[in-house]
Design a protein around this motif. Structure first.
Motif, PDB file in Angstrom:
ATOM      1  N   MET B   1       0.837  -1.207   0.000  1.00 37.68           N
ATOM      2  CA  MET B   1       0.000   0.000   0.000  1.00 37.68           C
ATOM      3  C   MET B   1       0.867   1.249   0.000  1.00 37.68           C
ATOM      4  SD  MET B   1      -3.353   1.205   1.548  1.00 37.68           S
ATOM      5  CE  MET B   1      -3.807   0.060   0.310  1.00 37.68           C
ATOM      6  N   THR B   2       0.691   2.051  -0.983  1.00 35.46           N
ATOM      7  CA  THR B   2       1.455   3.294  -1.017  1.00 35.46           C
ATOM      8  C   THR B   2       0.756   4.325  -0.138  1.00 35.46           C
ATOM      9  OG1 THR B   2       0.204   3.887  -2.956  1.00 35.46           O
ATOM     10  CG2 THR B   2       2.362   2.942  -3.331  1.00 35.46           C
ATOM     11  N   THR B   3       1.536   5.228   0.380  1.00 38.03           N
ATOM     12  CA  THR B   3       0.968   6.142   1.366  1.00 38.03           C
ATOM     13  C   THR B   3       0.190   7.275   0.719  1.00 38.03           C
ATOM     14  OG1 THR B   3       3.121   7.142   1.383  1.00 38.03           O
ATOM     15  CG2 THR B   3       2.559   5.749   3.263  1.00 38.03           C
ATOM     16  N   THR B   4       0.343   7.434  -0.575  1.00 42.65           N
ATOM     17  CA  THR B   4      -0.363   8.545  -1.215  1.00 42.65           C
ATOM     18  C   THR B   4      -1.699   8.099  -1.805  1.00 42.65           C
ATOM     19  OG1 THR B   4       0.838   8.083  -3.219  1.00 42.65           O
ATOM     20  CG2 THR B   4       1.708   9.838  -1.827  1.00 42.65           C
ATOM     21  N   ALA B   5      -2.119   6.915  -1.405  1.00 42.57           N
ATOM     22  CA  ALA B   5      -3.293   6.308  -2.042  1.00 42.57           C
ATOM     23  C   ALA B   5      -4.478   7.262  -2.187  1.00 42.57           C
ATOM     24  CB  ALA B   5      -3.712   5.083  -1.245  1.00 42.57           C
ATOM     25  N   ALA B   6      -4.821   7.935  -1.130  1.00 44.91           N
ATOM     26  CA  ALA B   6      -6.019   8.762  -1.205  1.00 44.91           C
ATOM     27  C   ALA B   6      -5.694  10.200  -1.562  1.00 44.91           C
ATOM     28  CB  ALA B   6      -6.757   8.736   0.124  1.00 44.91           C
ATOM     29  N   ALA B   7      -4.437  10.552  -1.369  1.00 50.75           N
ATOM     30  CA  ALA B   7      -4.079  11.937  -1.611  1.00 50.75           C
ATOM     31  C   ALA B   7      -4.217  12.267  -3.091  1.00 50.75           C
ATOM     32  CB  ALA B   7      -2.658  12.193  -1.140  1.00 50.75           C
ATOM     33  N   ARG B   8      -3.982  11.247  -3.924  1.00 52.05           N
ATOM     34  CA  ARG B   8      -3.983  11.539  -5.350  1.00 52.05           C
ATOM     35  C   ARG B   8      -5.331  11.835  -5.982  1.00 52.05           C
ATOM     36  NH1 ARG B   8      -0.300   7.939  -8.604  1.00 52.05           N
ATOM     37  NH2 ARG B   8       1.382   7.587  -7.162  1.00 52.05           N
ATOM     38  N   PRO B   9      -6.392  11.226  -5.463  1.00 50.97           N
ATOM     39  CA  PRO B   9      -7.681  11.543  -6.086  1.00 50.97           C
ATOM     40  C   PRO B   9      -7.917  13.049  -6.232  1.00 50.97           C
ATOM     41  CG  PRO B   9      -7.968   9.793  -4.516  1.00 50.97           C
ATOM     42  CD  PRO B   9      -6.532  10.213  -4.437  1.00 50.97           C
ATOM     43  N   THR B  10      -7.304  13.808  -5.362  1.00 50.71           N
ATOM     44  CA  THR B  10      -7.466  15.260  -5.410  1.00 50.71           C
ATOM     45  C   THR B  10      -7.110  15.783  -6.796  1.00 50.71           C
ATOM     46  OG1 THR B  10      -6.240  15.016  -3.368  1.00 50.71           O
ATOM     47  CG2 THR B  10      -7.113  17.199  -3.876  1.00 50.71           C
ATOM     48  N   ALA B  12      -6.688  13.907  -9.515  1.00 56.99           N
ATOM     49  CA  ALA B  12      -7.270  13.169 -10.628  1.00 56.99           C
ATOM     50  C   ALA B  12      -8.701  13.608 -10.928  1.00 56.99           C
ATOM     51  CB  ALA B  12      -7.251  11.671 -10.329  1.00 56.99           C
ATOM     52  N   ALA B  13      -9.404  14.053  -9.907  1.00 55.11           N
ATOM     53  CA  ALA B  13     -10.827  14.280 -10.110  1.00 55.11           C
ATOM     54  C   ALA B  13     -11.127  15.576 -10.865  1.00 55.11           C
ATOM     55  CB  ALA B  13     -11.536  14.300  -8.765  1.00 55.11           C
ATOM     56  N   ARG B  16     -16.112  17.911 -10.822  1.00 52.73           N
ATOM     57  CA  ARG B  16     -16.983  16.754 -10.637  1.00 52.73           C
ATOM     58  C   ARG B  16     -17.852  16.563 -11.862  1.00 52.73           C
ATOM     59  NH1 ARG B  16     -18.144  14.102  -6.120  1.00 52.73           N
ATOM     60  NH2 ARG B  16     -16.683  15.443  -5.050  1.00 52.73           N
ATOM     61  N   PRO B  17     -17.770  15.390 -12.496  1.00 50.70           N
ATOM     62  CA  PRO B  17     -18.575  15.185 -13.703  1.00 50.70           C
ATOM     63  C   PRO B  17     -20.057  15.029 -13.345  1.00 50.70           C
ATOM     64  CG  PRO B  17     -17.401  13.188 -13.116  1.00 50.70           C
ATOM     65  CD  PRO B  17     -16.985  14.229 -12.130  1.00 50.70           C
ATOM     66  N   MET B 113     -25.415   6.966  -3.857  1.00 53.54           N
ATOM     67  CA  MET B 113     -24.714   7.623  -4.971  1.00 53.54           C
ATOM     68  C   MET B 113     -25.706   8.468  -5.781  1.00 53.54           C
ATOM     69  SD  MET B 113     -22.267   4.511  -6.197  1.00 53.54           S
ATOM     70  CE  MET B 113     -21.765   5.352  -7.696  1.00 53.54           C
TER      71      MET B 113
END
Lengths: 331, 277
Positions: B1-10, B12-13, B16-17, B113
């Motif tokens: 598990m990389t530590t930036t797992a959740a940080a990156r969605p910032t 990538a998103a 908001r579509p 959702m």
């Protein structure tokens, strides 16, 4: 629309299911980048709270706002802003991990190519590349939980609800979920985490709310709560069960009265607060030695959730003191 | 598990579509259809139709043939029931699938959702129509092999196919609702399989109602499967006039049963959607 700048704003929530009062007057707030731990036993109202905030259930009374959207009048706005993982992994078991990720991306409006590249990215980040093209039904518990959470992150949520995310996981998988939660914090996402484990709430949360029978019984940082609970406990196991009353007697004033009262015939050990840590243990040993009671074990340990409850409920008010919980604590 | 797992969605998103209902409906439909090609559901569907055809036609051909209301062949007589059993099987699959979704909690997730509340049901229904179309095609192929033919005008043939699909839609809807309500795939399968067997065997699809014991003839004649069989048999036609005429007294009761099925499913649907609210 936006009444507060809080990521989650809850005021006076009440909910009953038939005769059962699930929540009575719950109020709290979560700010961006904060992890709020909702700590409580089964049936305390944790999931009901999460259900209301994720628009799955309507409250009977009260007001709740998530990411600036009223859960009652603007559920669609809430749904666009949140990620929910329930106690149970909610995926399509017949699809592969990658297909699930692409599906959730597409459901949230990503174009096919974007959903695919995002899936690849997430599989990499969640260490699931090797299992990417296997059906999710073949995954281990930890992998399932990871892909479950990954599916909620395809589009960045503003608020994350994690309902008992590590229940039933092995320690290593639990660790990887914990790392993830600290990442949410860095990313400025507000997280509401429910858990039965004090340790988990302790490690992850900026603030903890202790909830029982649908009521908030305590709120504060982990340190504040522990200070109220007594930082350490001393657990004493006599070699012979029949010696238990003698142990209680020998401990004298070291054993607080309501702990003594909670002893039952099925107890096999005595737990008591050790406010002075090792010194309390030494004192206990001295008394027990003097009474010539043979011990199987004596140890200092961190308080369990039951003990937190025992302390919090008993200090709250004398009438609310729940002997049943005490009995469980001493089990 | 990389530590930036959740940080990156910032990163990538971005914006908001906005999800479109059509796209969501299609994605959810494909989700149900895709596994059927891999997990053997299609193969089972084909096998079930073949088994049913073989299992009824071969042993009963000589025994029942002579009683079959003087139609040209037992194949011609049996065809409606072959088609109905095939779509009933499709409805059982739909029920199993919706029960699985319900118990696995994915329904709950969809509800949290930005998906319109009717979209998942709409998608499951279109997946059901795919199953029913497949069931119809396979059962017609089986029928053709044993000698069934359409004798009526094209409009009647089209009517036969649409009729089977309509009955399939009604059955799948009820099955789907039972599945969602029970949230127990195994129990749902048993609950939906049993009526299929009882109504199928105790129907005028196997032999004329008069051939059943007197005390049960009323049930056999009027129960939905028999009414469907009468209507479909008339639409398929025969080289003899024994198939019956395409008239309101023949088609009407079948249509009424379809409406009754749908009407039975709607209260279930409302109950399910209100649950826990």
């Amino acid at each position: 629309m936006r009444n507060t700048d809080k990521a989650v704003f809850v005021a006076g929530l009440r909910k009953t299911f038939g005769d059962v009062v699930a929540l009575r007057d719950i109020s709290f707030q979560v700010v961006r980048g904060e992890v709020l731990g909702l700590l409580g036993p089964n049936g305390a109202g944790k999931t009901t709270t999460v259900d209301i905030l994720s628009t799955l259930t309507r409250p009977d009374h009260g007001y709740a706002e998530v990411a600036g959207h009223d859960v009652m009048s603007d559920p669609a706005g809430v749904r666009r802003s949140i990620m929910l993982t329930g106690q149970q992994v909610a995926l399509d078991d017949m699809l592969t991990g990658r297909e699930n990720l692409v599906m959730f991306g597409r459901l949230q409006g990503l174009k096919k190519s974007h959903a695919r590249s995002r899936a690849t990215q997430l599989l990499d980040q969640f260490d699931l590349v090797q299992a990417a093209d296997r059906a999710v039904s073949t995954y281990s518990g930890g992998m399932r939980r990871r892909i479950d959470i990954a599916c909620g992150l395809v589009v960045r949520p503003e608020v994350v609800f994690l309902d008992e995310p590590t229940t039933g996981l092995d320690p290593r998988s639990r660790q990887s979920i914990w790392e993830l939660v600290s990442d949410f914090k860095e990313a400025g996402i507000a997280t509401l985490l429910t858990t039965q484990y004090l340790e988990e709430a302790d490690t992850l949360s900026d603030r903890i709310i202790v909830i029982d029978h649908g009521t908030i019984i305590a709120e504060g940082t982990a340190d504040e709560l522990k200070a109220r609970t007594g930082a350490t406990y001393c657990e004493i196991v006599p070699r012979h069960l029949k010696d238990l009353p003698a142990v209680a007697q020998a401990l004298g004033s070291l054993l607080p009265e309501h702990y003594r009262a909670a002893l039952t015939t099925t107890s096999d050990r005595i737990s008591m607060p050790a406010p002075d840590g090792p010194k309390t243990l030494l004192e206990a040993l001295y008394h027990l030695n003097a009474a010539k009671i043979e011990l199987l074990d004596i140890a200092l340990r961190r308080p369990s959730l039951d003990e937190v409850f025992l302390t919090l409920t008993s200090e709250d008010s004398g009438d609310r003191y729940d002997a049943r919980l005490a009995a469980e604590a001493l089990r | 598990m990389t530590t930036t797992a959740a940080a990156r969605p910032t990163t990538a998103a971005g914006a908001r579509p906005t999800p479109s209902t059509i796209q969501q409906w299609w994605v959810l439909t494909v989700r149900v259809i895709m596994p059927t090609l891999r997990n053997g559901e299609v193969v089972t569907q084909v096998a079930a139709s073949v088994m049913f055809t073989v299992g009824f036609y071969i042993p009963l051909k000589h025994m029942m043939g002579m009683f079959a209301q003087s139609m040209s062949s037992y194949a011609q007589y049996l065809m409606p029931l072959i088609a109905l059993q095939a779509i009933a099987f499709a409805a059982v699959s739909a029920a199993f699938r919706s029960a699985t979704d319900s118990v696995q909690g994915i329904d709950r997730r969809f509800k949290s959702m930005p998906i319109a509340s009717m979209t998942p049901l709409g998608a499951r229904m279109s997946a059901s129509m795919y199953r029913c179309s497949l069931a119809l095609a396979v059962s017609l192929a089986c029928g053709y092999v044993i000698g069934f033919r359409f004798y009526g005008p094209v409009a009647h043939t089209v009517g036969f196919c649409l009729g089977v699909l309509l009955i399939g839609a009604a059955m799948s809807f009820v099955g789907d609702m039972i599945g969602v309500a029970s949230a127990n795939p195994e129990a749902t399968t048993h609950m939906t399989m049993l009526p299929q067997l009882i109504f199928g065997l105790m129907s005028a699809g196997v032999q004329p109602a008069e051939r059943f014991p007197k005390w049960i003839q009323g049930f056999v004649r009027n129960q939905p499967v028999s009414q469907f069989v009468y209507a479909l048999r008339a639409l398929a036609g025969d080289s003899t006039p024994a198939a019956g005429a395409v008239t309101w007294p023949v088609i009407g009761p079948a249509l009424a049963w379809v409406v009754a099925y749908a009407a039975a499913g709607i209260p279930l649907a409302i109950w399910v959607s209100r649950r826990r609210r």
